[in-house]
Design a protein around this motif. Structure first.
Motif, short mmCIF file in Angstrom:
data_model
loop_
_atom_site.label_atom_id
_atom_site.label_comp_id
_atom_site.label_asym_id
_atom_site.label_seq_id
_atom_site.Cartn_x
_atom_site.Cartn_y
_atom_site.Cartn_z
N PHE A 188 0.87 -1.36 -0.23
CA PHE A 188 0.10 -0.04 0.01
C PHE A 188 0.66 1.29 -0.15
N GLY A 189 2.16 1.11 -0.30
CA GLY A 189 2.90 2.32 -0.05
C GLY A 189 2.71 3.72 -0.88
N VAL A 190 2.39 3.36 -2.18
CA VAL A 190 2.19 4.63 -3.01
C VAL A 190 0.65 5.07 -2.66
N LEU A 191 -0.25 3.98 -2.68
CA LEU A 191 -1.78 4.43 -2.18
C LEU A 191 -1.78 4.97 -0.82
N GLY A 192 -0.85 4.93 0.09
CA GLY A 192 -1.02 5.34 1.36
C GLY A 192 -0.60 6.82 1.36
N GLY A 193 0.46 6.98 0.58
CA GLY A 193 0.86 8.39 0.04
C GLY A 193 -0.25 9.35 -0.19
N ALA A 194 -0.95 8.65 -1.37
CA ALA A 194 -1.87 9.52 -1.97
C ALA A 194 -3.14 9.85 -1.13
N LEU A 195 -3.29 9.04 -0.05
CA LEU A 195 -4.15 9.35 1.02
C LEU A 195 -3.88 10.51 1.81
N VAL A 196 -2.51 10.26 2.09
CA VAL A 196 -1.97 11.26 3.16
C VAL A 196 -2.03 12.83 2.52
N ASP A 197 -1.83 12.66 0.96
CA ASP A 197 -1.91 14.19 0.31
C ASP A 197 -3.33 14.47 0.19
N ARG A 198 -4.30 13.69 0.57
CA ARG A 198 -5.89 14.15 0.64
C ARG A 198 -6.16 14.49 1.84
N TRP A 199 -5.49 13.90 3.06
CA TRP A 199 -5.82 14.16 4.39
C TRP A 199 -5.19 15.36 5.10
N ASP A 200 -5.76 15.71 6.09
CA ASP A 200 -5.05 16.66 7.17
C ASP A 200 -4.03 15.98 7.76
N ARG A 201 -2.69 16.44 7.60
CA ARG A 201 -1.60 15.51 7.83
C ARG A 201 -1.21 15.41 9.59
N ARG A 202 -1.55 16.60 10.21
CA ARG A 202 -1.50 16.47 11.68
C ARG A 202 -2.46 15.49 12.12
N ARG A 203 -3.73 15.80 11.65
CA ARG A 203 -4.70 14.62 12.23
C ARG A 203 -4.41 13.31 11.91
N THR A 204 -3.88 13.09 10.51
CA THR A 204 -3.31 11.55 10.39
C THR A 204 -2.32 11.29 11.21
N MET A 205 -1.39 12.17 11.50
CA MET A 205 -0.37 11.68 12.55
C MET A 205 -0.96 11.25 14.13
N TRP A 206 -1.77 12.14 14.51
CA TRP A 206 -2.13 11.75 16.07
C TRP A 206 -3.21 10.78 16.01
N ILE A 207 -4.12 10.61 15.03
CA ILE A 207 -4.90 9.68 15.00
C ILE A 207 -4.52 8.35 14.77
N THR A 208 -3.51 8.26 13.65
CA THR A 208 -2.46 6.90 13.66
C THR A 208 -1.99 6.59 14.76
N ASP A 209 -1.45 7.48 15.69
CA ASP A 209 -1.03 6.85 16.97
C ASP A 209 -1.75 6.52 18.06
N ALA A 210 -3.03 7.21 17.95
CA ALA A 210 -4.01 6.90 19.05
C ALA A 210 -4.40 5.40 18.60
N LEU A 211 -4.52 5.20 17.40
CA LEU A 211 -5.05 3.88 17.09
C LEU A 211 -4.07 2.77 17.20
N ARG A 212 -2.81 2.97 17.11
CA ARG A 212 -1.75 2.13 17.43
C ARG A 212 -1.50 1.82 18.66
N ALA A 213 -1.83 2.64 19.76
CA ALA A 213 -1.87 2.70 21.26
C ALA A 213 -2.94 1.73 21.43
N ALA A 214 -4.27 1.91 21.04
CA ALA A 214 -5.39 1.00 21.40
C ALA A 214 -5.10 -0.48 20.64
N LEU A 215 -4.40 -0.38 19.59
CA LEU A 215 -4.19 -1.71 19.10
C LEU A 215 -3.39 -2.71 19.88
#
Length: 412
Positions: free
Chosen positions: A54-81
């Motif tokens: 998913f490398g390039v597809l993930g990059g395309a999604l990051v370019d669509r999303w708010d980057r700061r929100r992507t970072m903190w939500i990702t880490d919150a989900l990893r903590a819950a995981l």
């Protein structure tokens, strides 16, 4: 440094410590469940699969999303995981499939967090190359110190307290990182592109890298480098035992020498860029890596081998500051996520080839052959990419980026 960078640095430092903890703990946890080498390899490989799939597809999604929100939500989900395998470990329900799934999902989170962080840094600091080099130097140094020095021994020590303890420690690191990133200043969203499918946008990001000779040169170096370095890592423990006559403790010191060199390289990267020019500095660090691996292959004793690994680590550390800083300076903001993800994906895809190459050469010939081959690959790559990342080409790309940013924007 501008306001906000300290929080970003602290967040990535804490997260890198957790990465080091889990990097040591996951294989050891798997070892408590099975001695099957294939099963152990599945757990190790699962963490790299998201970049391959998913490398390039993930990059395309990051370019669509708010980057700061992507970072903190990702880490919150990893903590819950991580609460799931931690609970399973406490209840004695841990299994190899669960560990492999955990490694895969953590790797998927790493894809989104790392790509978003790379794209967010120039939003936070601006696109001045000197400032980005300083920032990347500090980030790289902290990452090396935490994931290379502090995290792995802490992971092993925490595992002795209980199988769930290192998992909970990593979860805590992700939670703290999420809180810190959430407090960072908001960055402007990238200018939206014409309505296109995700696949088309991902393809546009990849083609942007392959059409630009400078970006392609910056991407080829870690790709070829990963083939070489993974080939070395595959046989390094055997090489240390058979040729250098050292045991487990000595092997740990060899790895520490490499990490120490990495810290030094990250610290002097900006100085090299100023004195030599970024393009020449990148060529020199690549050549240093090749010569150092050649010295490692020919090392007559552990002391020379440790020095060679330290020099190689310094070259890698400097490269990992200079190359991302240059990329962040010259790539348009709306493409940053895809370009970063494409470059990282190429490097990750190359790693399995390096592992196969190292194992095959050591089996067919001897344990030094993978090291000599790796040195040859690195030096050849240096020669091939030297014109692609020359000072002249770098300066032209910087001028073009400045001109594009200076163009007046149309008022809608």
């Amino acid at each position: 440094m501008p306001a906000g960078f300290g929080r970003l640095w602290t967040a990535q430092t804490v997260s890198s410590f957790g990465d080091g903890v889990i990097h040591a703990a996951l294989p050891l946890l798997a070892l408590t469940l099975t001695r099957d080498p294939l099963a152990l390899a599945v757990v190790t490989a699962a963490g790299t699969l998201p970049w391959l799939l998913f490398g390039v597809l993930g990059g395309a999604l990051v370019d669509r999303w708010d980057r700061r929100r992507t970072m903190w939500i990702t880490d919150a989900l990893r903590a819950a995981l991580l609460a799931v395998p931690a609970a399973a470990a406490a209840l004695d329900l841990l299994s190899i499939p669960l560990l492999a799934a955990t490694a895969f999902l953590l790797g998927l989170g790493g894809l989104f967090f790392d790509t978003a962080a790379t794209a967010y840094l120039p939003d936070l600091l601006g696109r001045g190359p000197a400032l980005l080099e300083r920032a990347n130097s500090r980030l790289r140094g902290a990452q090396t110190a935490m994931s290379g020095f502090a995290g792995p021994p802490a992971g092993s020590a925490l595992l002795a307290l209980g199988r769930s303890v290192p998992l909970l420690a990593d979860a805590l690191s992700f939670a703290l990182s999420a809180i810190l990133v959430r407090s960072l200043p908001a960055a402007p969203r990238p200018v939206p592109e014409a309505r296109e499918s995700l696949l088309r946008q991902a393809r546009a990001g990849a083609s942007y890298v392959f059409r630009d000779r400078l970006l392609l040169g910056l991407a080829l170096r870690p790709a070829v480098g990963n083939v070489a370095f993974v080939a070395v890592e595959t046989v390094l423990a055997l090489f240390a035992h058979e040729r250098l006559g050292i045991g487990a403790f000595g092997f740990g010191l060899l790895l520490t020498a490499e990490a120490t060199g990495g810290l030094l390289g990250a610290g002097i990267a900006s100085f090299l860029g100023r004195r030599l020019g970024t393009g020449t500095a990148l060529t020199c660090t690549a050549a240093v890596e090749g010569v150092a691996v050649l010295g490692l292959a020919a090392a007559p004793d552990p002391y020379v081998a440790g020095l060679a690994l330290a020099v190689c680590g310094a070259g890698i550390g400097a490269t990992m500051v200079l190359a991302p800083s240059l990329r962040q300076t010259i790539v348009p903001a709306h493409l940053m996520g895809r370009v970063a993800a494409t470059s990282r994906m190429l490097a990750m895809c190359a790693a399995p080839f390096g592992a196969f190459l190292g194992g095959w050469l050591a089996t067919a010939y001897d344990v030094r052959t993978p090291l000599y081959t790796a040195a040859g690959l690195l030096l050849t790559m240096t020669a091939v990419t030297s014109t692609m990342t020359s000072n002249r080409r770098v300066e032209a790309a910087l001028r073009t980026a400045d001109e594009l940013r200076a163009e007046p924007k149309a008022v809608l």
